[in-house]
Design an enzyme around this catalytic site. Structure first.
Site, PDB file in Angstrom:
ATOM      1  N   GLY A 447       4.023  12.956  41.941  1.00 31.92           N
ATOM      2  CA  GLY A 447       4.090  13.689  40.942  1.00 31.92           C
ATOM      3  C   GLY A 447       5.050  13.515  41.210  1.00 31.92           C
ATOM      4  O   GLY A 447       6.373  13.999  42.240  1.00 31.92           O
ATOM      5  N   GLY A 449       7.850  17.359  39.178  1.00 27.88           N
ATOM      6  CA  GLY A 449       7.538  18.297  38.706  1.00 27.88           C
ATOM      7  C   GLY A 449       9.295  18.985  38.159  1.00 27.88           C
ATOM      8  O   GLY A 449      10.438  18.385  38.592  1.00 27.88           O
ATOM      9  N   VAL A 454       6.543  15.980  44.449  1.00 30.78           N
ATOM     10  CA  VAL A 454       5.211  15.971  44.885  1.00 30.78           C
ATOM     11  C   VAL A 454       5.631  14.419  45.817  1.00 30.78           C
ATOM     12  O   VAL A 454       5.070  13.535  45.793  1.00 30.78           O
ATOM     13  CB  VAL A 454       3.775  16.130  44.442  1.00 30.78           C
ATOM     14  CG1 VAL A 454       2.595  16.803  45.345  1.00 30.78           C
ATOM     15  CG2 VAL A 454       4.613  17.357  43.222  1.00 30.78           C
ATOM     16  N   LYS A 467       5.312  19.799  48.492  1.00 33.58           N
ATOM     17  CA  LYS A 467       6.126  20.366  47.458  1.00 33.58           C
ATOM     18  C   LYS A 467       7.764  20.113  48.211  1.00 33.58           C
ATOM     19  O   LYS A 467       7.975  20.919  48.823  1.00 33.58           O
ATOM     20  CB  LYS A 467       5.865  20.704  46.728  1.00 33.58           C
ATOM     21  CG  LYS A 467       4.868  20.789  46.228  1.00 33.58           C
ATOM     22  CD  LYS A 467       4.290  21.799  45.174  1.00 33.58           C
ATOM     23  CE  LYS A 467       3.041  21.351  44.326  1.00 33.58           C
ATOM     24  NZ  LYS A 467       2.267  22.232  43.304  1.00 33.58           N
ATOM     25  N   ASP A 564       2.888  29.808  35.181  1.00 35.15           N
ATOM     26  CA  ASP A 564       2.725  28.224  34.219  1.00 35.15           C
ATOM     27  C   ASP A 564       1.323  28.056  34.500  1.00 35.15           C
ATOM     28  O   ASP A 564       0.857  26.327  35.057  1.00 35.15           O
ATOM     29  CB  ASP A 564       3.762  27.416  35.207  1.00 35.15           C
ATOM     30  CG  ASP A 564       3.704  25.720  34.332  1.00 35.15           C
ATOM     31  OD1 ASP A 564       3.955  26.804  33.183  1.00 35.15           O
ATOM     32  OD2 ASP A 564       4.248  25.513  35.062  1.00 35.15           O
TER      33      ASP A 564
END
Ligand SMILES: *[C@@H]1O[C@H](CO)[C@@H](O)[C@H](O)[C@H]1NC(C)=O
Ligand SMILES: *[C@@H]1O[C@H](CO)[C@@H](O)[C@H](O)[C@H]1NC(C)=O
Ligand SMILES: *[C@@H]1O[C@H](CO)[C@@H](O)[C@H](O)[C@H]1NC(C)=O
Ligand SMILES: *[C@@H]1O[C@H](CO)[C@@H](O)[C@H](O)[C@H]1NC(C)=O
Ligand SMILES: *[C@@H]1O[C@H](CO)[C@@H](O)[C@H](O)[C@H]1NC(C)=O
Ligand SMILES: *[C@@H]1O[C@H](CO)[C@@H](O)[C@H](O)[C@H]1NC(C)=O
Ligand SMILES: *[C@@H]1O[C@H](CO)[C@@H](O)[C@H](O)[C@H]1NC(C)=O
Ligand SMILES: *[C@@H]1O[C@H](CO)[C@@H](O)[C@H](O)[C@H]1NC(C)=O
Ligand SMILES: *[C@@H]1O[C@H](CO)[C@@H](O)[C@H](O)[C@H]1NC(C)=O
Length: 714
Positions: A447, A449, A454, A467, A564
């Protein structure tokens, strides 16, 4: 017919015992040496020579006359006899006169002894008298013989003929061997006069004795004067002698005057004798040595004597000492005798048993013994090698420097990121850069962001999500450390656990537990793989997520805001148990200084109040969570760029008392559940209130959802 000797050798039992017997004999020989004089004056007397009973081998007795000074050594029983026929000779008329042979020196290594020998001479007192004088050296039945290789016959005088006769005794063909030389002081070429050191016919003549002659052991040499000797007043004497060639040097006064040469050498001249041990030859290979075998030292061998019957003993090459005594022959340290055993500067001398080595030094080739060591490399090649070496060295050094810098940097980062603080706190695991490195591969990327990337991987046999923030986007030092400490203390079944972090990089990496099903966003909206989600599941997801958020907000000493909240940050495990992730990330992320005013978070879920006031509160999370519930019941996405049609439409529909049913997902909008869905819709509306105070707290939301859930089960 068998002699005792052959019996001794042939009897099997005795043969068995022979080595032992020999050992006894050897021991006896060794013992003989003890208590024996090894010197007579300045002269060394090595075995087999010896002074006194039991100190010498048969035939090698030495008599030392200590009355003279210095003491003189004589070979016992060996004699020199003289017969003169000169009427003017004081000894004229007497019979053979005998004298002992006096020793000069002994060398067992070469098997030679030097002795004094007489000079045969005659001196005329007028022109026409002729006569001769004879000396005999008696060596029959002795281990000695005159060395044919070392001695020469020398004649000295104005006019002289010199003779030497070897007579074999007992007589064997050819009985006698005679050699002669003649000297004339003046000949056809009067200008050539006698010269010091030159014995080539002018006042001095010499002849070598051809080697390999089986010389007899009675030696006789004589001299004859030529008639007429018109210079008899100046040069009355003529001489003949056997002499060691390395010893006698002709000097012109030797031929002048009355017996000058005899006066120069009152004891006689030096002559070399060979000696042999025993009168038999060496034992043939494989044969046992005779009982009185002389070569008893180890490291020695037997050599047949060339000029006399018998053998001599010799130390092996590169061994030195006395082969006639036990342990007499010892290894030579050749490196201490560089004149005899050369090893050039380029070589390294190494002694070893029975020889020595002289390999060339490192970087050289050739033969050190021959002195041909030379550099393998030419100066140019050397320079090249040097240069390459230098470059290599530089490379290694810079590599080490880089390593060092890297290490220093690592330490700096560790410090900067609050490593020491976290270490003290001891709440989470601090991973080394190297431990995480294998996981940070693009194939493991799951992932991306706004905080970074990630990665999924296996650490300590546990699935983890790492992360990796974008460089420079993370808080510094203490702040970061404190935040991490707080997060690590948040342990709740609906919150993704922070396992550890890695501080050794510029932007510290965070390691979380890995949640298998992925995010709620994927589950709800992935059209490719639509998962059936019944209302109970959705209610449970909403309730538990709210529980997690409420727990965070309720942490007493430090309220943790998520900042968030969105479906993408709600992860689901295999049993659809939600786990809030990325909470507090907003605090970890530095506000971008260049874009002040721009807020962090997903615009689709952004609290408009927060957007206006720029202050993040618990209620901002509540707002965002309201949208999450809305998405859960509608299975539609809230998209800010589409003018927030979902949220706006939903709120308007609710405001106009119009039923919000049309927003409910068809999958769950069954009649009996509409009431529940309406209740959820009410919660959503409360959460989305623009009056912050009207919004419920997260705790209240969680409680409401819990109650709704219980009411269904009941
Ligand atoms: C030893 O030497 C002395 C003096 O030179 C001599 O008088 C004596 O006879 C010698 N003795 C023997 C045994 O030859
Ligand atoms: C010396 O030699 C001569 C001739 O050979 C002889 O007549 C004489 O008797 C010898 N004896 C002495 C003591 O001179
Ligand atoms: C010496 O001998 C030569 C011949 O051989 C003779 O002519 C001469 O007279 C002799 N001289 C003397 C002094 O006897
Ligand atoms: C030879 O040497 C001696 C001294 O050893 C000297 O007296 C003599 O004159 C020399 N003879 C010649 C021909 O040089
Ligand atoms: C003769 O010369 C050699 C070499 O110079 C020397 O070793 C030797 O002692 C000399 N001999 C005598 C009797 O002086
Ligand atoms: C030569 O010397 C000896 C002794 O060395 C002596 O008896 C003889 O008389 C001498 N002869 C002459 C001619 O001087
Ligand atoms: C060798 O010498 C021994 C004494 O050492 C003697 O008995 C024997 O007869 C000699 N043999 C010969 C061949 O000379
Ligand atoms: C010495 O001579 C004998 C007989 O001639 C022979 O058997 C032996 O091998 C010789 N030994 C050496 C070392 O030459
Ligand atoms: C042979 O030589 C070596 C080296 O010097 C020494 O150690 C050894 O004892 C010698 N062997 C005998 C039997 O003497």
């Amino acid at each position: 017919m068998s002699t005792p000797n052959s019996q001794f050798h042939s009897h099997p039992l005795l043969r068995l015992w022979l080595p032992v017997i020999q050992l006894v004999i050897l021991a006896a020989a060794a013992e003989q040496q003890q208590g024996c004089r090894d010197k007579c004056g300045h002269i060394s007397i090595p075995f087999p020579f010896g002074i006194g009973r039991g100190c010498f081998r048969h035939g090698f007795e030495v008599v030392c006359n200590d009355s003279s000074y210095p003491p003189r050594a004589f070979l016992a029983g060996k004699r020199i006899s003289r017969l003169s026929s000169s009427p003017l000779d004081p000894e004229n008329g007497s019979d053979w006169s005998f004298s002992s042979i006096e020793l000069v020196s002994i060398s067992v290594a070469t098997g030679k002894a030097r002795v004094y020998a007489p000079v045969s001479y005659l001196c005329s007192t007028n022109l026409n008298r002729t006569f001769s004088a004879i000396y005999n050296i008696h060596l029959a039945h002795t281990p000695f013989a005159v060395s044919a290789t070392r001695n020469i016959l020398v004649g000295v005088g104005w006019r002289v003929d010199a003779f030497v006769t070897f007579i074999d005794f007992p007589l064997r063909w050819p009985y006698t061997v005679m050699f002669a030389c003649s000297a004339r002081a003046r000949n056809l070429l009067p200008s050539v006069t006698p010269t010091n050191g030159s014995c080539t016919g002018r006042g001095c003549c010499h002849t070598t004795i051809p080697p390999d002659n089986n010389l007899g052991n009675l030696l006789s040499f004589s001299v004859k004067g030529e008639v007429p000797n018109e210079r008899w007043e100046d040069y009355p004497c003529s001489y003949a002698m056997l002499v060691d060639k390395s010893w006698y040097n002709f000097s012109t006064p030797d031929m002048e005057g009355n017996r000058t040469l005899l006066k120069r050498f009152p004891r006689g001249v030096h002559i070399a004798l060979d000696f042999a041990a025993g009168n038999t030859s060496c034992p043939a290979k494989g044969q046992p040595p005779p009982p009185d075998y002389a070569c008893i030292s180890g490291n020695s061998s037997c050599a047949n004597s060339t000029h006399t019957p018998g053998y001599i003993c010799k130390c092996w090459d590169h061994y030195a000492g006395n082969p006639y005594i036990t342990h007499g022959c010892q290894d030579i340290d050749e490196c201490k005798l560089p004149h005899v055993y050369p090893c050039s500067n380029g070589g390294i001398c190494k002694n070893r048993l029975g020889g020595y080595d002289c390999p060339c030094k490192f970087g050289m080739k050739g033969d050190g013994k021959a002195g041909t060591c030379s550099d393998i490399f030419t100066p140019a090649a050397k320079a090249a090698v040097g240069a390459i070496g230098g470059i290599l060295l530089m490379a290694v050094l810079s590599f080490l420097l880089i390593l060092h810098k890297e290490k220093k940097k690592t330490e700096e980062f560790y410090k900067k990121n609050g490593g020491p603080t976290l270490e003290k706190a001891d709440v989470i695991k601090l991973f080394k850069k190297g431990e995480l490195k294998p996981i940070l591969r693009s194939s493991n990327l799951i992932g991306k962001g706004y905080f970074g990337e990630v990665y999924k991987g296996l650490l300590d046999n546990k699935l983890v999500a790492i992360k990796k923030p974008i460089n420079g986007s993370v808080l510094e030092s203490e702040q970061f450390a404190n935040e991490v400490i707080i997060q690590s203390r948040v342990i709740h079944k609906n919150i993704v656990r922070l396992i550890g972090c890695c501080l050794e990089v510029d932007a510290p990496m965070l390691v979380y537990e890995f949640i298998s099903q992925g995010s709620l966003l994927d589950i709800l909206h992935n059209s490719n793989n639509k998962v059936a989600l019944n209302l109970d599941t959705r209610l449970s997801i909403a309730a538990q997520s709210a529980d997690g958020l409420a727990y965070m907000h309720s942490k007493t000493n430090s309220t943790i805001l998520h900042g968030d909240v969105k479906p993408a940050n709600i992860l689901l495990d295999d049993n659809f148990v939600p786990k809030i992730s990325d909470f507090g990330i907003s605090k970890l992320i530095q506000r971008d200084k260049q874009h002040t005013g721009q807020v962090i978070g997903d615009m689709n879920y952004m609290d408009p109040v927060y957007l206006q006031e720029g202050r993040l509160t618990e209620k901002s999370d509540v707002y965002s969570f309201g949208i999450v519930i809305l998405e859960l019941i509608s299975r539609r996405r809230a998209i800010h760029s589409e003018n927030n049609s979902l949220v706006k439409g939903f709120l308007e529909a609710h405001k106009k008392q119009k039923k919000t049913t049309e927003f409910y997902d068809k999958e769950i909008a069954i009649t009996k559940d509409l009431e529940l869905l309406d209740s959820l819709a009410d919660i959503v509306v409360e959460c989305l209130s623009l009056d912050v105070d009207q919004r419920p707290t997260m705790m209240e939301v969680a409680e409401q959802l819990l109650v709704l859930g219980r009411s269904r089960k009941a």
